[in-house]
Scaffold this motif. Structure first.
Motif, PDB file in Angstrom:
ATOM      1  N   GLY A   1     -60.305  29.256 -24.884  1.00 39.42           N
ATOM      2  CA  GLY A   1     -59.156  28.919 -25.247  1.00 39.42           C
ATOM      3  C   GLY A   1     -57.922  29.874 -25.072  1.00 39.42           C
TER       4      GLY A   1
ATOM      5  N   PRO B   1     -54.733  23.072 -25.652  1.00 35.23           N
ATOM      6  CA  PRO B   1     -55.083  23.035 -27.064  1.00 35.23           C
ATOM      7  C   PRO B   1     -55.951  21.921 -27.690  1.00 35.23           C
TER       8      PRO B   1
ATOM      9  N   TYR C   1     -48.816  30.748 -27.382  1.00 35.50           N
ATOM     10  CA  TYR C   1     -49.091  29.630 -28.280  1.00 35.50           C
ATOM     11  C   TYR C   1     -48.138  29.546 -29.346  1.00 35.50           C
TER      12      TYR C   1
ATOM     13  N   HIS D   1     -56.377  31.068 -28.710  1.00 37.10           N
ATOM     14  CA  HIS D   1     -54.915  30.735 -28.000  1.00 37.10           C
ATOM     15  C   HIS D   1     -54.342  32.021 -28.432  1.00 37.10           C
TER      16      HIS D   1
ATOM     17  N   CYS E   1     -59.571  21.775 -26.453  1.00 38.77           N
ATOM     18  CA  CYS E   1     -60.159  22.917 -27.388  1.00 38.77           C
ATOM     19  C   CYS E   1     -60.282  22.444 -28.809  1.00 38.77           C
TER      20      CYS E   1
END
Length: 394
Positions: free
Chosen positions: A284, A290, A312, A307, A293
């Motif tokens: 990720g 997202p 993110y 992330h 994931c």
């Protein structure tokens, strides 16, 4: 302790006990922030360096050593100042923020209130902490431990440089030793050499050789290894690599290939049947989806979500973490690039819990005092200074 039981003190009972933070205290915090209005926003270039030249990974050429980033500095009419890593927004957006009460921009209980303020996520958290005279991790609820595992993320394709006279694998061992002397006990070793820089079979063979060599050289120093292929492997490559290093324990296997439900499940099932049941499958980081994931986390196909702390977003991580706790999935927000992101992630870990380890990026800077985040025997302690506890010196 088994990797699957990593949730340590961030269990559901501990989390539930902290969810009920005093609404009166939150109201008082908002009232305090409302006393400040944004007076000025400025952007500054900050210089920083890694302690050595950092080479290639499976996809990218030499990362270099000396760098700059943009910092957003936010001042209020009551002489409070917060700052953080940022990028320059489109013209006009900062004009809309000037004169706003700080409470209109950030809620200490949840983060920034407008997604357009993403570029000020760190600066506003820092500012709120300074106004409230508390470190950011306390503003997040202090659900995690003050100490976290910290791994060195300093790449380790060092045998390939300099280009006209490659140093060979001894240089990798030398740099690993430096990181262990610095205080790390976890090392993330980049693999995937056959993706770009070596013929396929030679690259896979060298990946296996260097991981075994690092383990054999430093196992008496308590080293723990993580590996990261940056999506350069196939399922078959990943299994061949694990077979090649059999007997070498791994904390996690990061980005063997692009996130894929069937491939990841195939690899994870093989790992669980072949002695790697305690190795986390982590993904990720690069250009993630997202939502997908999170699906893989809920299906117990991914063990750790990565992330990036900045792209993110700090506030986005505040929203995601309880969902990961709910499905028993670890977090380790990606922090590669600079120590600023490492320190921000340390606050996420201490504030929200559920971080299995943190990416350490060793940096030096004449423009920043990185604050009090001591690293000893593989663990880093979060700063108790207000905000993120870092000082801008320019």
């Amino acid at each position: 302790m088994k990797r699957r039981n990593f949730l340590q003190n961030t269990s559901f009972a501990a989390t539930a006990a902290l969810i009920g933070r005093s609404s009166a205290a939150e109201s008082d915090a908002l009232e305090t922030l409302a006393e400040h209005r944004i007076e000025q926003i400025e952007f500054k270039e900050v210089r920083f360096s890694w302690p050595r030249l950092v080479g290639k990974n499976s996809r990218l050429d030499v990362h270099g050593q000396h760098h700059r980033l943009t910092a957003a500095v936010v001042h209020t009419d009551k002489s409070a100042t917060g700052w953080g890593s940022a990028w320059r927004p489109d013209d006009g957006l900062t004009d809309l923020i000037r004169g706003k009460r700080v409470s209109e921009l950030i809620d200490p209980a949840s983060g920034i209130l407008n997604p357009q303020l993403h570029f000020l996520d760190f600066a506003l958290h820092d500012l709120a902490g300074i106004i409230l005279d508390q470190p950011v991790y306390q503003m997040l609820g202090a659900k995690g431990p003050k100490e976290s595992l910290l791994y060195s993320g300093m790449i380790y394709f060092d045998e390939l440089e300099p280009k006209d006279h490659p140093a060979g694998l001894d240089k990798v061992i030398e740099n690993c030793a430096w990181d262990l002397d610095h205080g790390y006990r976890q090392l993330k070793v980049k693999i995937g050499r056959g993706g770009k820089w070596y013929p396929h079979d030679e690259g896979l063979k060298t990946d296996i050789e260097i991981v075994r060599r690092i383990h054999d050289t430093f196992k008496d120093r308590g080293v723990e290894l993580l590996v990261d292929a940056n999506d350069a492997y196939s399922v078959e490559d990943a299994i061949a690599f694990l077979e090649g290093i059999r007997g070498v324990p791994l904390f996690w296997f990061e980005e063997p290939f692009r996130e894929d439900r069937e491939k990841t499940k195939q690899l994870r099932d093989w790992m669980h049947g072949n002695g790697y049941e305690n190795t986390l499958v982590a993904d990720g980081e690069a250009d993630p989806d997202p939502a997908f994931c999170l699906e893989l986390a809920r299906e117990h196909i991914l063990d750790a979500i990565l992330h990036d702390t900045q792209s993110y977003g700090f506030t986005a991580w505040r929203k995601l973490m309880p969902k990961l706790v709910g499905c028993g999935t670890a977090a380790s927000p990606h922090a590669w690039g600079d120590r600023f992101k490492t320190n921000y992630t340390i606050h996420l870990a201490a504030g929200l819990g559920n971080c299995c380890t943190i990416e350490g990026v060793t940096c030096e800077s004449e423009d920043v005092d990185f604050g009090d985040y001591p690293l000893e025997d593989g663990k880093v302690t979060v700063s108790d200074a207000p905000g993120f506890g870092m000082k801008l010196l320019v």
